[in-house]
Design an enzyme around this catalytic site. Structure first.
Site, PDB file in Angstrom:
ATOM      1  N   ASN A   1      47.405 -57.121  10.998  1.00  0.00           N
ATOM      2  CA  ASN A   1      48.218 -57.592   9.877  1.00  0.00           C
ATOM      3  C   ASN A   1      47.401 -57.441   8.601  1.00  0.00           C
ATOM      4  OD1 ASN A   1      50.216 -58.537  11.727  1.00  0.00           O
ATOM      5  ND2 ASN A   1      48.999 -60.382  12.038  1.00  0.00           N
TER       6      ASN A   1
ATOM      7  N   TYR B   1      51.721 -76.969  12.748  1.00  0.00           N
ATOM      8  CA  TYR B   1      50.594 -77.094  13.684  1.00  0.00           C
ATOM      9  C   TYR B   1      49.403 -77.759  13.002  1.00  0.00           C
ATOM     10  CZ  TYR B   1      46.581 -75.729  16.564  1.00  0.00           C
ATOM     11  OH  TYR B   1      45.426 -75.744  17.302  1.00  0.00           O
TER      12      TYR B   1
ATOM     13  N   SER C   1      41.149 -78.832  14.893  1.00  0.00           N
ATOM     14  CA  SER C   1      41.323 -77.418  14.576  1.00  0.00           C
ATOM     15  C   SER C   1      40.874 -77.065  13.162  1.00  0.00           C
ATOM     16  CB  SER C   1      42.800 -77.050  14.748  1.00  0.00           C
ATOM     17  OG  SER C   1      43.075 -75.820  14.145  1.00  0.00           O
ATOM     18  N   SER C   2      40.390 -75.843  13.014  1.00  0.00           N
ATOM     19  CA  SER C   2      40.001 -75.344  11.684  1.00  0.00           C
ATOM     20  C   SER C   2      41.222 -75.206  10.785  1.00  0.00           C
ATOM     21  CB  SER C   2      39.305 -73.989  11.817  1.00  0.00           C
ATOM     22  OG  SER C   2      40.180 -73.057  12.404  1.00  0.00           O
TER      23      SER C   2
ATOM     24  N   VAL D   1      44.540 -62.943  18.796  1.00  0.00           N
ATOM     25  CA  VAL D   1      44.251 -61.545  18.450  1.00  0.00           C
ATOM     26  C   VAL D   1      43.297 -60.864  19.449  1.00  0.00           C
ATOM     27  CG1 VAL D   1      42.482 -62.242  16.746  1.00  0.00           C
ATOM     28  CG2 VAL D   1      43.500 -60.010  16.589  1.00  0.00           C
TER      29      VAL D   1
ATOM     30  N   ASP E   1      48.146 -81.663  33.282  1.00  0.00           N
ATOM     31  CA  ASP E   1      48.739 -80.483  32.623  1.00  0.00           C
ATOM     32  C   ASP E   1      50.188 -80.330  33.066  1.00  0.00           C
ATOM     33  OD1 ASP E   1      49.204 -77.661  31.738  1.00  0.00           O
ATOM     34  OD2 ASP E   1      47.058 -77.727  31.347  1.00  0.00           O
TER      35      ASP E   1
ATOM     36  N   ILE F   1      40.821 -73.057  27.314  1.00  0.00           N
ATOM     37  CA  ILE F   1      39.587 -73.828  27.095  1.00  0.00           C
ATOM     38  C   ILE F   1      39.437 -74.908  28.164  1.00  0.00           C
ATOM     39  CG2 ILE F   1      38.386 -75.375  25.483  1.00  0.00           C
ATOM     40  CD1 ILE F   1      39.832 -73.790  23.191  1.00  0.00           C
TER      41      ILE F   1
HETATM   42  N1  LIG Z   1      42.045 -71.353  21.191  1.00  0.00           N
HETATM   43  C1  LIG Z   1      41.706 -71.622  19.932  1.00  0.00           C
HETATM   44  O1  LIG Z   1      41.245 -70.754  19.193  1.00  0.00           O
HETATM   45  C2  LIG Z   1      41.870 -73.003  19.373  1.00  0.00           C
HETATM   46  C3  LIG Z   1      41.510 -73.240  18.029  1.00  0.00           C
HETATM   47  C4  LIG Z   1      41.652 -74.524  17.520  1.00  0.00           C
HETATM   48  C5  LIG Z   1      42.113 -75.547  18.324  1.00  0.00           C
HETATM   49  N2  LIG Z   1      42.483 -75.285  19.607  1.00  0.00           N
HETATM   50  C6  LIG Z   1      42.993 -76.380  20.419  1.00  0.00           C
HETATM   51  O2  LIG Z   1      42.303 -76.381  21.657  1.00  0.00           O
HETATM   52  C7  LIG Z   1      43.136 -76.889  22.684  1.00  0.00           C
HETATM   53  C8  LIG Z   1      43.172 -75.928  23.863  1.00  0.00           C
HETATM   54  O3  LIG Z   1      43.677 -74.696  23.404  1.00  0.00           O
HETATM   55  P1  LIG Z   1      43.753 -73.389  24.316  1.00  0.00           P
HETATM   56  O4  LIG Z   1      43.467 -72.240  23.444  1.00  0.00           O
HETATM   57  O5  LIG Z   1      42.982 -73.586  25.544  1.00  0.00           O
HETATM   58  O6  LIG Z   1      45.314 -73.339  24.619  1.00  0.00           O
HETATM   59  P2  LIG Z   1      46.119 -73.246  26.002  1.00  0.00           P
HETATM   60  O7  LIG Z   1      47.544 -73.076  25.589  1.00  0.00           O
HETATM   61  O8  LIG Z   1      45.525 -72.223  26.879  1.00  0.00           O
HETATM   62  O9  LIG Z   1      45.884 -74.678  26.634  1.00  0.00           O
HETATM   63  C9  LIG Z   1      46.659 -75.791  26.331  1.00  0.00           C
HETATM   64  C10 LIG Z   1      46.975 -76.500  27.641  1.00  0.00           C
HETATM   65  O10 LIG Z   1      47.734 -77.689  27.357  1.00  0.00           O
HETATM   66  C11 LIG Z   1      48.797 -77.777  28.298  1.00  0.00           C
HETATM   67  N3  LIG Z   1      49.895 -78.558  27.715  1.00  0.00           N
HETATM   68  C12 LIG Z   1      50.701 -78.216  26.684  1.00  0.00           C
HETATM   69  N4  LIG Z   1      51.612 -79.173  26.464  1.00  0.00           N
HETATM   70  C13 LIG Z   1      51.370 -80.163  27.372  1.00  0.00           C
HETATM   71  C14 LIG Z   1      51.985 -81.401  27.660  1.00  0.00           C
HETATM   72  N5  LIG Z   1      53.046 -81.820  26.965  1.00  0.00           N
HETATM   73  N6  LIG Z   1      51.484 -82.142  28.665  1.00  0.00           N
HETATM   74  C15 LIG Z   1      50.417 -81.724  29.396  1.00  0.00           C
HETATM   75  N7  LIG Z   1      49.803 -80.541  29.173  1.00  0.00           N
HETATM   76  C16 LIG Z   1      50.278 -79.772  28.176  1.00  0.00           C
HETATM   77  C17 LIG Z   1      49.203 -76.328  28.526  1.00  0.00           C
HETATM   78  O11 LIG Z   1      49.954 -76.147  29.706  1.00  0.00           O
HETATM   79  C18 LIG Z   1      47.844 -75.650  28.583  1.00  0.00           C
HETATM   80  O12 LIG Z   1      47.306 -75.670  29.878  1.00  0.00           O
HETATM   81  C19 LIG Z   1      44.485 -77.154  22.033  1.00  0.00           C
HETATM   82  O13 LIG Z   1      44.537 -78.512  21.649  1.00  0.00           O
HETATM   83  C20 LIG Z   1      44.449 -76.278  20.796  1.00  0.00           C
HETATM   84  O14 LIG Z   1      45.297 -76.758  19.771  1.00  0.00           O
HETATM   85  C21 LIG Z   1      42.372 -74.048  20.158  1.00  0.00           C
END
Ligand SMILES: NC(=O)c1ccc[n+]([C@@H]2O[C@H](COP(=O)([O-])OP(=O)(O)OC[C@H]3O[C@@H](n4cnc5c(N)ncnc54)[C@H](O)[C@@H]3O)[C@@H](O)[C@H]2O)c1
Length: 336
Positions: free
Chosen positions: A214, A153, A129-130, A197, A40, A21
């Site tokens: 699942n 989480y 998050s949901s 998924v 990051d 994202i």
């Molecule tokens: N993808 C989804 O469906 C979803 C749903 C609900 C919430 N979220 C939230 O959205 C956000 C982005 O999710 P995503 O799907 O892009 O995941 P992602 O894993 O692709 O991105 C997370 C990023 O955070 C970086 N990161 C992790 N730990 C770190 C740290 N200690 N210091 C600096 N950077 C760090 C990772 O390297 C990665 O680039 C997250 O907070 C996630 O919890 C995502």
């Protein structure tokens, strides 16, 4: 409310900007002419997600960790907005290693939030998050009614909301939480034990392998295309904060970010097959295998997005079919 719907003429920190994202946000903000900083540590993010950004003079990459306060301070210097995406995602990951998920998702969150407050940023928008709806069976989900969290989480993401609200009340920093519902789209990682998924099924279908669903496939989710998430982040950053504060009921500055429709896994599998068979007709012959239900999975998830619509002006443009057709095209062109 301002008529503006996008962030312009600003300096924006995107934490987790090398992730799925985050990198989509980085690219869009740069396209709109902003200066963008990415913090990051590449825990799950990838340098290749920043390929375009790294060629842009308005982009700064800070390889660092949100658990390190100095990194947070350095990254947020001079920024107008923070779009905080950095976290360790995945429910199963947090069940396997609750300590690291908690350190990053709560400890790192508080450090980033405090650094933002110290630096006087205009607003701190963060990925909630949901999963915060936990075991609540109420459908569709409305922001002020949540259940008990079902995983470490989920606890971390709910804790973020409580900290953010407390920082707003205590220090006056403007915060907005966006409760994402099952986001998908270009660059979502298909690999590893904690892959989501949609990219996992896409890769299996492209390789003519049968995905495992699942349970009986009747579990459903409000799958949300990443473009809708980009829109929500921009609106959350710029909408008048008075408008957000006017909301009377609990969870004041938290909004569902979803499409507002649900699709079960059997339907999802069929839409993916339809889309990918346009590139390779053999994919129509791939069948699904049904396995066991997974620990911590809730049967259904569906968002009510009225609050975001009325306060932020959120108006998701991509339903699941349109989103999946874009996503499948991207996976075919980039990862086949
Ligand atoms: N993808 C989804 O469906 C979803 C749903 C609900 C919430 N979220 C939230 O959205 C956000 C982005 O999710 P995503 O799907 O892009 O995941 P992602 O894993 O692709 O991105 C997370 C990023 O955070 C970086 N990161 C992790 N730990 C770190 C740290 N200690 N210091 C600096 N950077 C760090 C990772 O390297 C990665 O680039 C997250 O907070 C996630 O919890 C995502």
């Amino acid at each position: 409310m301002t008529d503006k719907r996008i962030i312009e003429n600003s300096k924006v920190l995107v934490t987790g900007g090398a992730g799925f994202i985050g990198s989509n946000l980085v690219d869009r903000l740069l396209e709109q002419g902003n200066q963008v900083v990415c913090l990051d540590n590449f825990a799950t993010g990838k340098r290749e997600n920043l390929e375009l950004a790294l060629q842009n003079k308005d982009f700064t990459l800070i390889e660092g960790d949100i658990r390190n306060f100095e990194d947070c301070v350095k990254a947020v210097k001079g920024c107008d907005y923070v779009l905080h995406q950095a976290a360790l995602g995945s429910v199963p990951r947090s069940i396997k290693d609750p300590m690291t998920s908690t350190d990053v998702n709560i400890g790192g969150f508080v450090k980033m939030l405090f650094a933002a407050k110290e630096e006087g940023v205009k607003r701190f928008v963060y990925a909630a998050s949901s999963s915060t709806y936990g075991d609540s069976t109420i459908m569709p989900k409305v922001e002020h009614i949540i259940g008990n969290p079902l995983s470490p989480y989920a606890i971390t993401k709910y804790a973020n909301e409580i900290y953010a609200q407390n920082f707003t009340d205590t220090y006056g920093i403007e915060t907005v939480g966006l409760r994402y519902f099952n986001v998908f789209g270009r660059r979502q990682d298909p690999n590893g034990a904690y892959a989501a998924v949609i990219p996992k099924f896409v890769m299996q279908l492209m390789a003519h392998e049968s995905p495992v669903i699942n349970g009986d496939g009747k579990f459903s989710r409000d799958f949300t295309y990443v473009e809708n998430v980009i829109q929500a982040n921009q609106l959350a950053a710029i909408v008048s904060y008075d408008k957000i504060l006017e909301v009377g009921v609990g969870s004041k500055s938290v909004f569902n970010v979803a499409y507002g429709d649900r699709t079960d896994l059997n339907q999802l599998f069929n839409i993916l097959k339809e889309n990918l068979s346009k590139f390779d007709s053999e994919i129509l012959n791939v069948d699904v295998i049904h396995g066991e239900n997974r620990v911590g999975d809730i049967p259904h998830s569906l968002a009510n997005i009225d609050k975001g619509r009325s306060i932020l002006g959120y108006d998701p443009e991509y339903d699941i079919r349109l989103g999946l057709s874009e996503a499948c095209k991207w996976y075919w062109e980039n990862l086949k």
